[in-house]
Design a protein around this motif. Structure first.
Motif, PDB file in Angstrom:
ATOM      1  N   PRO A 147       0.822  -1.213   0.000  1.00  0.00           N
ATOM      2  CA  PRO A 147       0.000   0.000   0.000  1.00  0.00           C
ATOM      3  C   PRO A 147       0.859   1.267   0.000  1.00  0.00           C
ATOM      4  O   PRO A 147       2.024   1.233   0.392  1.00  0.00           O
ATOM      5  CB  PRO A 147      -0.768  -0.089   1.321  1.00  0.00           C
ATOM      6  N   SER A 148       0.272   2.350  -0.446  1.00  0.00           N
ATOM      7  CA  SER A 148       1.002   3.618  -0.447  1.00  0.00           C
ATOM      8  C   SER A 148       0.087   4.759  -0.033  1.00  0.00           C
ATOM      9  O   SER A 148      -1.135   4.624  -0.017  1.00  0.00           O
ATOM     10  CB  SER A 148       1.588   3.875  -1.834  1.00  0.00           C
ATOM     11  N   LEU A 149       0.720   5.885   0.282  1.00  0.00           N
ATOM     12  CA  LEU A 149       0.001   7.055   0.772  1.00  0.00           C
ATOM     13  C   LEU A 149      -0.382   8.000  -0.353  1.00  0.00           C
ATOM     14  O   LEU A 149       0.275   8.054  -1.389  1.00  0.00           O
ATOM     15  CB  LEU A 149       0.900   7.858   1.717  1.00  0.00           C
ATOM     16  N   THR A 150      -1.422   8.755  -0.096  1.00  0.00           N
ATOM     17  CA  THR A 150      -1.789   9.876  -0.970  1.00  0.00           C
ATOM     18  C   THR A 150      -2.137  11.039  -0.062  1.00  0.00           C
ATOM     19  O   THR A 150      -2.706  10.823   1.006  1.00  0.00           O
ATOM     20  CB  THR A 150      -3.082   9.575  -1.765  1.00  0.00           C
ATOM     21  N   TYR A 151      -1.810  12.241  -0.489  1.00  0.00           N
ATOM     22  CA  TYR A 151      -2.299  13.402   0.250  1.00  0.00           C
ATOM     23  C   TYR A 151      -3.170  14.225  -0.678  1.00  0.00           C
ATOM     24  O   TYR A 151      -2.758  14.589  -1.784  1.00  0.00           O
ATOM     25  CB  TYR A 151      -1.142  14.252   0.779  1.00  0.00           C
ATOM     26  N   VAL A 152      -4.392  14.475  -0.256  1.00  0.00           N
ATOM     27  CA  VAL A 152      -5.288  15.312  -1.037  1.00  0.00           C
ATOM     28  C   VAL A 152      -5.388  16.667  -0.336  1.00  0.00           C
ATOM     29  O   VAL A 152      -5.833  16.748   0.812  1.00  0.00           O
ATOM     30  CB  VAL A 152      -6.691  14.678  -1.163  1.00  0.00           C
ATOM     31  N   ALA A 153      -4.932  17.675  -1.014  1.00  0.00           N
ATOM     32  CA  ALA A 153      -4.907  19.008  -0.415  1.00  0.00           C
ATOM     33  C   ALA A 153      -6.268  19.688  -0.537  1.00  0.00           C
ATOM     34  O   ALA A 153      -7.183  19.166  -1.175  1.00  0.00           O
ATOM     35  CB  ALA A 153      -3.830  19.856  -1.083  1.00  0.00           C
ATOM     36  N   GLU A 154      -6.364  20.856   0.092  1.00  0.00           N
ATOM     37  CA  GLU A 154      -7.611  21.628   0.104  1.00  0.00           C
ATOM     38  C   GLU A 154      -8.190  21.843  -1.288  1.00  0.00           C
ATOM     39  O   GLU A 154      -9.391  21.753  -1.504  1.00  0.00           O
ATOM     40  CB  GLU A 154      -7.316  23.011   0.696  1.00  0.00           C
ATOM     41  N   ASP A 155      -7.293  22.127  -2.228  1.00  0.00           N
ATOM     42  CA  ASP A 155      -7.762  22.436  -3.583  1.00  0.00           C
ATOM     43  C   ASP A 155      -8.041  21.177  -4.402  1.00  0.00           C
ATOM     44  O   ASP A 155      -8.279  21.238  -5.601  1.00  0.00           O
ATOM     45  CB  ASP A 155      -6.729  23.318  -4.305  1.00  0.00           C
ATOM     46  N   GLY A 156      -7.962  20.010  -3.755  1.00  0.00           N
ATOM     47  CA  GLY A 156      -8.275  18.771  -4.463  1.00  0.00           C
ATOM     48  C   GLY A 156      -7.084  18.156  -5.175  1.00  0.00           C
ATOM     49  O   GLY A 156      -7.187  17.072  -5.732  1.00  0.00           O
ATOM     50  N   SER A 157      -5.938  18.836  -5.148  1.00  0.00           N
ATOM     51  CA  SER A 157      -4.763  18.286  -5.824  1.00  0.00           C
ATOM     52  C   SER A 157      -4.186  17.134  -5.009  1.00  0.00           C
ATOM     53  O   SER A 157      -4.222  17.136  -3.788  1.00  0.00           O
ATOM     54  CB  SER A 157      -3.708  19.380  -6.010  1.00  0.00           C
ATOM     55  N   GLU A 158      -3.656  16.141  -5.718  1.00  0.00           N
ATOM     56  CA  GLU A 158      -3.144  14.944  -5.058  1.00  0.00           C
ATOM     57  C   GLU A 158      -1.635  14.894  -5.067  1.00  0.00           C
ATOM     58  O   GLU A 158      -0.998  15.239  -6.045  1.00  0.00           O
ATOM     59  CB  GLU A 158      -3.653  13.687  -5.772  1.00  0.00           C
ATOM     60  N   VAL A 159      -1.058  14.454  -3.936  1.00  0.00           N
ATOM     61  CA  VAL A 159       0.375  14.224  -3.871  1.00  0.00           C
ATOM     62  C   VAL A 159       0.593  12.742  -3.624  1.00  0.00           C
ATOM     63  O   VAL A 159       0.026  12.180  -2.694  1.00  0.00           O
ATOM     64  CB  VAL A 159       1.000  15.025  -2.705  1.00  0.00           C
ATOM     65  N   ARG A 160       1.386  12.098  -4.464  1.00  0.00           N
ATOM     66  CA  ARG A 160       1.716  10.692  -4.244  1.00  0.00           C
ATOM     67  C   ARG A 160       3.209  10.528  -4.070  1.00  0.00           C
ATOM     68  O   ARG A 160       3.948  11.490  -4.109  1.00  0.00           O
ATOM     69  CB  ARG A 160       1.279   9.846  -5.456  1.00  0.00           C
ATOM     70  N   GLY A 161       3.662   9.256  -3.873  1.00  0.00           N
ATOM     71  CA  GLY A 161       5.090   9.010  -3.768  1.00  0.00           C
ATOM     72  C   GLY A 161       5.603   9.343  -2.379  1.00  0.00           C
ATOM     73  O   GLY A 161       4.949   9.061  -1.393  1.00  0.00           O
ATOM     74  N   ALA A 162       6.779   9.963  -2.317  1.00  0.00           N
ATOM     75  CA  ALA A 162       7.421  10.187  -1.022  1.00  0.00           C
ATOM     76  C   ALA A 162       6.887  11.421  -0.306  1.00  0.00           C
ATOM     77  O   ALA A 162       7.104  11.602   0.873  1.00  0.00           O
ATOM     78  CB  ALA A 162       8.928  10.312  -1.220  1.00  0.00           C
ATOM     79  N   ASP A 163       6.186  12.264  -1.015  1.00  0.00           N
ATOM     80  CA  ASP A 163       5.831  13.560  -0.463  1.00  0.00           C
ATOM     81  C   ASP A 163       4.533  13.692   0.344  1.00  0.00           C
ATOM     82  O   ASP A 163       4.371  14.675   1.063  1.00  0.00           O
ATOM     83  CB  ASP A 163       5.787  14.603  -1.578  1.00  0.00           C
ATOM     84  N   PRO A 164       3.599  12.729   0.227  1.00  0.00           N
ATOM     85  CA  PRO A 164       2.322  12.936   0.916  1.00  0.00           C
ATOM     86  C   PRO A 164       2.491  13.249   2.393  1.00  0.00           C
ATOM     87  O   PRO A 164       1.824  14.136   2.932  1.00  0.00           O
ATOM     88  CB  PRO A 164       1.591  11.607   0.727  1.00  0.00           C
ATOM     89  N   LEU A 165       3.414  12.527   3.020  1.00  0.00           N
ATOM     90  CA  LEU A 165       3.630  12.711   4.442  1.00  0.00           C
ATOM     91  C   LEU A 165       4.144  14.119   4.729  1.00  0.00           C
ATOM     92  O   LEU A 165       3.679  14.792   5.658  1.00  0.00           O
ATOM     93  CB  LEU A 165       4.638  11.661   4.927  1.00  0.00           C
ATOM     94  N   ALA A 166       5.081  14.559   3.908  1.00  0.00           N
ATOM     95  CA  ALA A 166       5.640  15.900   4.099  1.00  0.00           C
ATOM     96  C   ALA A 166       4.554  16.952   3.913  1.00  0.00           C
ATOM     97  O   ALA A 166       4.493  17.940   4.659  1.00  0.00           O
ATOM     98  CB  ALA A 166       6.784  16.132   3.108  1.00  0.00           C
ATOM     99  N   ALA A 167       3.687  16.725   2.945  1.00  0.00           N
ATOM    100  CA  ALA A 167       2.604  17.683   2.708  1.00  0.00           C
ATOM    101  C   ALA A 167       1.672  17.740   3.909  1.00  0.00           C
ATOM    102  O   ALA A 167       1.226  18.821   4.334  1.00  0.00           O
ATOM    103  CB  ALA A 167       1.823  17.279   1.450  1.00  0.00           C
ATOM    104  N   ALA A 168       1.397  16.557   4.485  1.00  0.00           N
ATOM    105  CA  ALA A 168       0.521  16.506   5.658  1.00  0.00           C
ATOM    106  C   ALA A 168       1.166  17.214   6.841  1.00  0.00           C
ATOM    107  O   ALA A 168       0.509  17.971   7.566  1.00  0.00           O
ATOM    108  CB  ALA A 168       0.210  15.054   6.013  1.00  0.00           C
ATOM    109  N   VAL A 169       2.454  16.971   7.031  1.00  0.00           N
ATOM    110  CA  VAL A 169       3.166  17.599   8.147  1.00  0.00           C
ATOM    111  C   VAL A 169       3.165  19.127   7.983  1.00  0.00           C
ATOM    112  O   VAL A 169       2.934  19.867   8.944  1.00  0.00           O
ATOM    113  CB  VAL A 169       4.603  17.043   8.257  1.00  0.00           C
TER     114      VAL A 169
END
Ligand code: ZN
Ligand code: ZN
Ligand code: FE
Length: 762
Positions: free
Chosen positions: A185-207
């Protein structure tokens, strides 16, 4: 000298990595033989040097996997044979099929080390797990517990993971959720504007979002949390406003024990619970000046804290360096959100961002909440990490039972012989989504454990959705169980007892067979039945259910009972509201009983006193007024109000002792008129109630009642009262049973119903 032994190990030993552990242990001691799961437990045969066999036996008991619980080891000597190799055998007969479904387990130390090791192939992988840790109950769709029957079926193991999975010497041997960054499994970060971050960055975006004071939804093990900075008032206030949760305490997650100690006073037992593989939220005394927003747990002496229990949590806490609120991702009273679409649909108005992953959650499971009382666990909400481990009841029944539980804090329960499989926390069964979750949960557990339900037991309240559901099932025998009898039975059952006791059930509400609402009961009860030997005096509830939400109504009712129309000149909401709304109407309501049910509820008496003392006139969550009265009480204050005790005829002509609040009200009112502090008033009320409770129990025993008392019902989550009442009873020579493994609140009702039904169906 060689020796050959047959060893049968019983307890929680299946599905917890016990066989591979035995395999590795036997090999490291040069022993031949085999290990197998059977319907008796784990069966082992070992042969080798006598001293090595002895050491093997020792380490079997001391070094077993963290999840295993050994209850019994049976050893028999066998004649020597020529077997030199050691193997893991397949399962025999039905054993594995019926094996335990284990709860989810917090990330183990071995996995944590790898998570932090730059050279490891799973360095910073948010889904690292092994045979000793990771998701279980929340990902299992069917039994036997095998990868294709879990939500991990969507991920095909890469060659490296596959090799680990098939190597008995590897610590990931048969670890069903085994995964790595290549295949899992892998992470995704969905930001306020609906844009998605995948790969190594979702966690950093969340932080980044958390640091910026945003509220983010984080998908975890059993559902989605709402996370945000627990130190900033503005952030916590925003979360509360969006979640429509005014004052109910919020749980927090901190990175380690040091951080816990900075916030709370921690005793060794609390520490053990915090770091246990179950990782519950532990309620502990908050330190003076703890660095945390006051809005996290307003008017509380306690703080609910948990440690990270998934690799994702560990990364999030360490990377952010923050103390995070981690509260159930739901809108007010809905069940916790557990799917990605659910999060994006239901939580958009609350969360600014979404840290999600693609491992599906089969069964939603809220965090458990627990605490320590007198050095022992006293659980408040039994869910993740605990469910669905069975509880052994003191009675067995050939027929399988489904106990539907109560309405608030619902859990249900299925039985198999004398085993009670208590469900995860379902929640308040008032709304459709919670009811759906209840029905799905029952179907799921029935399927998992292959239980063909023959007896269905329920509360006597005809309008509870759980009761209606129970009565809608066809081809089963129905057993109705009185609410407080179920409370007492649940405490008896968890202690493995079934003899008569004085069951003291202090609670919010429970349907009484006499048309009144019960909740301050002294029942002479065993598992089979009960007799009402005492109760608190009846109070009117002007406005019915509204009296529960507006404690000033109970205060008015109490004043009216004692003073009639001539209310004392108190500066409290009850007197104010009487003036504003016109007393005659309310008085007449009480006199003729119009929308004014009678209750013996201890919870409502607490409400009345809380409002009179100026602590709380309107509540925003269940039990708030009573809880805040406990929090207000100055525990050092030695004074106690007086209560009366009278005798009234009961339904069947037997006498019932009635605890009369009138003397207490006079003393309370004169204290208030003299300007006494709420902290003193609250303490004197607690002590007075505890004393009369002890006296009432003693009177019941003097008339031939039992010498053991059970303390149960939601009001006994009040630790100050629990301690005082237990003390009063012990001074009088009572043995006192208090809950430990199931909650005193309605979360324990289903176990009690099951135990009662088991006796009645024999
Ligand atoms: Zn592990
Ligand atoms: Zn892999
Ligand atoms: Fe209850």
């Amino acid at each position: 000298m060689e020796q050959r032994l047959k060893i049968i190990v019983r307890g929680v030993v299946q599905g917890v990595g016990f066989r591979p552990f035995v395999y590795r242990l036997a090999r490291s001691h040069d022993l031949g033989g085999y290990v197998a799961n059977t319907d008796q437990g784990v069966t082992i045969e070992v042969q080798g040097e006598k001293a090595r066999v002895a050491e093997f036996l020792d380490r079997l008991r001391t070094d077993h996997p963290p999840l295993a619980e050994i209850t019994d080891v049976e050893i028999a000597e066998l004649p020597l044979n020529s077997r030199k190799a050691f193997s893991i055998e397949g399962s025999t007969s039905v054993g594995e099929e019926e094996a335990l479904v284990t709860p989810d387990v917090a990330t183990c130390d071995d996995c944590l080390r790898e998570l932090r090791d730059q050279d490891d192939r799973r360095y910073r992988y948010p889904f690292i797990n092994c045979t000793n840790c990771g998701p279980r109950f929340t990902i299992i769709a069917h039994l036997p517990y095998d990868r294709p029957r879990t939500t991990m079926r969507a991920f095909r193991m890469c060659p490296a993971c596959d090799a680990e999975y098939h190597d008995p010497a590897d610590r990931r041997f048969h670890a069903q959720p085994n995964a790595c960054p290549v295949c899992g499994p892998s992470l995704t970060y969905v930001a306020e504007d609906g844009s998605e971050v995948r790969g190594a960055d979702p966690l950093a975006a969340a932080v980044d979002a958390l640091r910026a004071g945003k509220v983010i939804a984080v998908k975890g093990l059993g559902g989605v949390h709402l996370a945000c900075d627990a130190r900033r008032d503005d952030v916590v206030a925003r979360l509360r406003a969006r979640k429509d949760r005014e004052e109910k305490p919020l749980a927090i997650m901190v990175s380690g024990m040091e951080e816990v100690e900075a916030l709370c006073e921690v005793c060794p037992e609390e520490r053990a619970l915090l770091v246990s593989p179950r990782r519950p939220i532990v309620l502990m005394r908050k330190r003076q000046g703890a660095e945390i927003s006051d809005l996290v747990a307003p008017h509380q002496k306690y703080l609910g804290v948990m440690l990270p229990y998934t690799p994702l949590h560990h990364l999030l806490l360490r990377d952010s360096g923050m103390v995070l609120i981690m509260t159930s991702g739901n809108r007010s009273e809905e069940p916790i959100v557990h799917t990605n679409p659910g999060a994006l649909d239901r939580l958009t108005s609350i969360a600014d961002g979404f840290l999600l992953h693609d491992r599906e959650i089969e069964t939603r499971c809220d965090d458990s909440v627990t605490r320590v009382w007198r050095g022992k666990e006293l659980i408040v909400r039994r869910s993740r990490g605990y469910a669905p481990l069975p509880i052994e009841m003191p009675v067995g029944c050939d027929r399988s039972i489904l106990a539907c539980g109560g309405e608030l804090k619902n859990t249900f329960c299925l039985t198999r012989g004398s085993e009670a499989i208590l469900s995860h926390h379902i929640g308040d069964l008032k709304e459709e989504p919670a009811f759906d979750s209840f029905v799905q949960g029952i179907e799921h557990l029935r399927r998992l454990f292959h239980i063909d339900v023959q007896v269905v037991t329920h509360d006597l309240h005809p309008d509870y959705l759980s009761t209606r559901y129970a009565l809608s099932l066809e081809g089963v025998r129905n057993v109705g169980v009185q609410h407080h009898h179920a409370h007492v039975a649940s405490c008896l059952a968890e202690h493995g007892r079934d003899e008569p006791v004085i069951g003291i059930s202090f609670d919010g509400a429970g349907y009484g067979p006499d048309g009144t609402i019960w909740g301050g009961e002294f029942l002479i009860a065993d598992l089979g039945g009960y007799e009402r030997a005492g109760r608190l005096a009846h109070l009117s509830m002007p406005g019915g259910d509204r009296a529960t939400e507006e404690p000033w109504r109970m205060a008015l009712s109490l004043l009216y009972r004692v003073f009639g129309e001539d209310l004392p000149p108190l500066r409290c909401a009850a007197v104010r509201e009487r003036e504003r709304r016109g007393w005659p109407v309310l008085a007449r309501m009480i006199d003729v009983g119009l929308r004014t049910p009678l209750t013996s509820s201890a919870g409502r008496l607490f409400d009345a006193v809380a409002s009179l003392a100026g602590v709380r006139d309107y509540i925003s969550y269940e039990g708030q007024a009573a809880i805040e009265l406990e929090m207000a009480a100055d525990e050092r204050e030695p004074g106690a109000y007086s209560f009366g005790l009278s005798v009234e005829p009961g339904e069947d002509g037997k006498e019932v002792l009635v605890v009369d609040p009138e003397p207490m009200v006079h003393e309370l009112v004169s204290d208030l008129l003299a300007g006494q502090e709420a902290s003193i008033v609250a303490a004197r009320f607690h002590r007075g109630l505890a004393q009369i409770t002890g006296q009432t129990a003693q009177r019941i025993r003097d008339r031939g009642g039992p010498g053991t008392a059970v303390l149960t019902g939601g009001v006994f989550q009040n630790m100050f009262l629990c301690e005082l009442v237990a003390g009063e009873l012990e001074e009088r020579g009572f043995e006192v049973l208090v809950h430990s493994r199931v909650p005193p609140n309605d979360g324990g009702i289903s176990l009690g119903q099951a135990a009662v039904a088991a006796v009645r169906s024999r």
